[in-house]
Design a protein around this motif. Structure first.
Motif, PDB file in Angstrom:
ATOM      1  N   VAL A   2      35.345  44.668  49.874  1.00 26.93           N
ATOM      2  CA  VAL A   2      35.614  44.140  48.527  1.00 26.93           C
ATOM      3  C   VAL A   2      37.067  44.401  48.133  1.00 26.93           C
ATOM      4  CG1 VAL A   2      34.997  44.333  46.101  1.00 26.93           C
ATOM      5  CG2 VAL A   2      33.224  44.369  47.826  1.00 26.93           C
ATOM      6  N   VAL A   3      37.553  45.586  48.432  1.00 28.91           N
ATOM      7  CA  VAL A   3      38.920  45.948  48.044  1.00 28.91           C
ATOM      8  C   VAL A   3      39.947  45.137  48.830  1.00 28.91           C
ATOM      9  CG1 VAL A   3      40.579  47.858  47.988  1.00 28.91           C
ATOM     10  CG2 VAL A   3      38.215  48.256  47.342  1.00 28.91           C
ATOM     11  N   THR A   4      39.682  44.916  50.113  1.00 29.81           N
ATOM     12  CA  THR A   4      40.665  44.208  50.933  1.00 29.81           C
ATOM     13  C   THR A   4      40.787  42.731  50.579  1.00 29.81           C
ATOM     14  OG1 THR A   4      39.030  43.808  52.659  1.00 29.81           O
ATOM     15  CG2 THR A   4      40.393  45.765  52.880  1.00 29.81           C
ATOM     16  N   PHE A   8      42.021  37.413  47.367  1.00 31.64           N
ATOM     17  CA  PHE A   8      41.311  36.138  47.514  1.00 31.64           C
ATOM     18  C   PHE A   8      40.524  35.823  46.244  1.00 31.64           C
ATOM     19  CE2 PHE A   8      37.531  33.803  49.085  1.00 31.64           C
ATOM     20  CZ  PHE A   8      38.175  32.694  49.602  1.00 31.64           C
ATOM     21  N   ASP A   9      39.843  36.816  45.680  1.00 33.38           N
ATOM     22  CA  ASP A   9      39.085  36.615  44.438  1.00 33.38           C
ATOM     23  C   ASP A   9      40.012  36.272  43.276  1.00 33.38           C
ATOM     24  OD1 ASP A   9      36.910  37.285  45.923  1.00 33.38           O
ATOM     25  OD2 ASP A   9      36.561  39.217  44.959  1.00 33.38           O
ATOM     26  N   ARG A  10      41.133  36.964  43.215  1.00 29.29           N
ATOM     27  CA  ARG A  10      42.075  36.766  42.119  1.00 29.29           C
ATOM     28  C   ARG A  10      42.652  35.353  42.117  1.00 29.29           C
ATOM     29  NH1 ARG A  10      46.591  39.940  43.100  1.00 29.29           N
ATOM     30  NH2 ARG A  10      45.157  41.626  43.518  1.00 29.29           N
ATOM     31  N   GLN A  11      42.802  34.764  43.304  1.00 32.85           N
ATOM     32  CA  GLN A  11      43.321  33.399  43.382  1.00 32.85           C
ATOM     33  C   GLN A  11      42.354  32.398  42.747  1.00 32.85           C
ATOM     34  OE1 GLN A  11      44.086  32.878  47.535  1.00 32.85           O
ATOM     35  NE2 GLN A  11      46.120  33.810  47.409  1.00 32.85           N
ATOM     36  N   PHE A  12      41.059  32.643  42.869  1.00 31.46           N
ATOM     37  CA  PHE A  12      40.084  31.755  42.244  1.00 31.46           C
ATOM     38  C   PHE A  12      39.999  31.986  40.746  1.00 31.46           C
ATOM     39  CE2 PHE A  12      38.602  31.550  46.617  1.00 31.46           C
ATOM     40  CZ  PHE A  12      38.500  30.184  46.764  1.00 31.46           C
ATOM     41  N   SER A  14      42.410  33.113  38.797  1.00 31.51           N
ATOM     42  CA  SER A  14      43.626  32.627  38.149  1.00 31.51           C
ATOM     43  C   SER A  14      43.769  31.105  38.227  1.00 31.51           C
ATOM     44  CB  SER A  14      44.853  33.292  38.781  1.00 31.51           C
ATOM     45  OG  SER A  14      44.999  32.885  40.126  1.00 31.51           O
ATOM     46  N   GLY A  15      42.981  30.459  39.083  1.00 31.51           N
ATOM     47  CA  GLY A  15      43.038  29.005  39.181  1.00 31.51           C
ATOM     48  C   GLY A  15      43.996  28.481  40.228  1.00 31.51           C
ATOM     49  N   ARG A  16      44.569  29.348  41.045  1.00 36.50           N
ATOM     50  CA  ARG A  16      45.470  28.888  42.097  1.00 36.50           C
ATOM     51  C   ARG A  16      44.714  28.107  43.164  1.00 36.50           C
ATOM     52  NH1 ARG A  16      48.604  34.499  42.797  1.00 36.50           N
ATOM     53  NH2 ARG A  16      49.707  34.447  40.823  1.00 36.50           N
ATOM     54  N   LYS A  17      43.481  28.527  43.435  1.00 37.63           N
ATOM     55  CA  LYS A  17      42.626  27.807  44.380  1.00 37.63           C
ATOM     56  C   LYS A  17      41.422  27.292  43.623  1.00 37.63           C
ATOM     57  CE  LYS A  17      43.654  30.028  48.730  1.00 37.63           C
ATOM     58  NZ  LYS A  17      43.078  30.575  49.951  1.00 37.63           N
ATOM     59  N   HIS A  18      40.964  26.137  44.027  1.00 39.85           N
ATOM     60  CA  HIS A  18      39.792  25.551  43.392  1.00 39.85           C
ATOM     61  C   HIS A  18      38.540  26.023  44.126  1.00 39.85           C
ATOM     62  CE1 HIS A  18      42.216  23.057  40.822  1.00 39.85           C
ATOM     63  NE2 HIS A  18      42.935  22.696  41.878  1.00 39.85           N
ATOM     64  N   ILE A  19      37.529  26.321  43.369  1.00 37.61           N
ATOM     65  CA  ILE A  19      36.295  26.798  43.970  1.00 37.61           C
ATOM     66  C   ILE A  19      35.477  25.605  44.446  1.00 37.61           C
ATOM     67  CG2 ILE A  19      34.904  26.892  41.879  1.00 37.61           C
ATOM     68  CD1 ILE A  19      33.959  29.672  42.912  1.00 37.61           C
ATOM     69  N   ARG A  20      34.972  25.695  45.640  1.00 35.50           N
ATOM     70  CA  ARG A  20      34.098  24.669  46.191  1.00 35.50           C
ATOM     71  C   ARG A  20      32.683  25.201  46.171  1.00 35.50           C
ATOM     72  NH1 ARG A  20      37.882  21.207  49.181  1.00 35.50           N
ATOM     73  NH2 ARG A  20      39.804  22.348  49.282  1.00 35.50           N
ATOM     74  N   TRP A  21      31.705  24.326  46.234  1.00 31.36           N
ATOM     75  CA  TRP A  21      30.330  24.736  46.006  1.00 31.36           C
ATOM     76  C   TRP A  21      29.815  25.779  46.993  1.00 31.36           C
ATOM     77  CZ3 TRP A  21      26.418  23.854  49.449  1.00 31.36           C
ATOM     78  CH2 TRP A  21      26.640  22.921  50.436  1.00 31.36           C
ATOM     79  N   PRO A  22      30.226  25.824  48.290  1.00 29.81           N
ATOM     80  CA  PRO A  22      29.701  26.897  49.155  1.00 29.81           C
ATOM     81  C   PRO A  22      30.193  28.291  48.753  1.00 29.81           C
ATOM     82  CG  PRO A  22      30.508  25.085  50.496  1.00 29.81           C
ATOM     83  CD  PRO A  22      30.946  24.828  49.094  1.00 29.81           C
ATOM     84  N   LEU A  23      31.324  28.342  48.086  1.00 32.00           N
ATOM     85  CA  LEU A  23      31.848  29.642  47.677  1.00 32.00           C
ATOM     86  C   LEU A  23      31.030  30.281  46.564  1.00 32.00           C
ATOM     87  CD1 LEU A  23      35.684  29.031  47.855  1.00 32.00           C
ATOM     88  CD2 LEU A  23      34.297  30.437  49.354  1.00 32.00           C
TER      89      LEU A  23
END
Length: 76
Positions: A2-4, A8-12, A14-23
């Motif tokens: 989780v820490v490492t 990746f979580d922060r990018q979703f 903050s909106g830098r990456k768009h979430i897709r349904w499998p995520l």
């Protein structure tokens, strides 16, 4: 794990990456497992008598949900 991957979580978040349904299944599994681990640590460290059945039900529910979500991820 989780820490490492907090970056990746922060990018979703903050909106830098768009979430897709499998995520949705991935994040759900990840945080169910985290809550189960926290619940297990709390239930091991309890020194006063309390409602152990509630702890075990919470841990089992979160753990079983994480296993089910992992199976869904593998089937995708």
């Amino acid at each position: 794990e989780v820490v490492t991957s907090l970056k990746f979580d922060r990018q979703f978040i903050s909106g830098r990456k768009h979430i897709r349904w499998p995520l949705v299944f991935y994040f759900s599994r990840r945080y169910c497992l985290l809550f189960a681990l926290i619940g297990i640590l709390v239930s091991i460290d309890v020194t006063e008598p309390g409602d152990c059945q509630a702890f075990h039900a919470f841990n089992q529910g979160c753990g079983n949900s994480a296993i089910g979500l992992a199976s869904i991820i593998l089937s995708l």
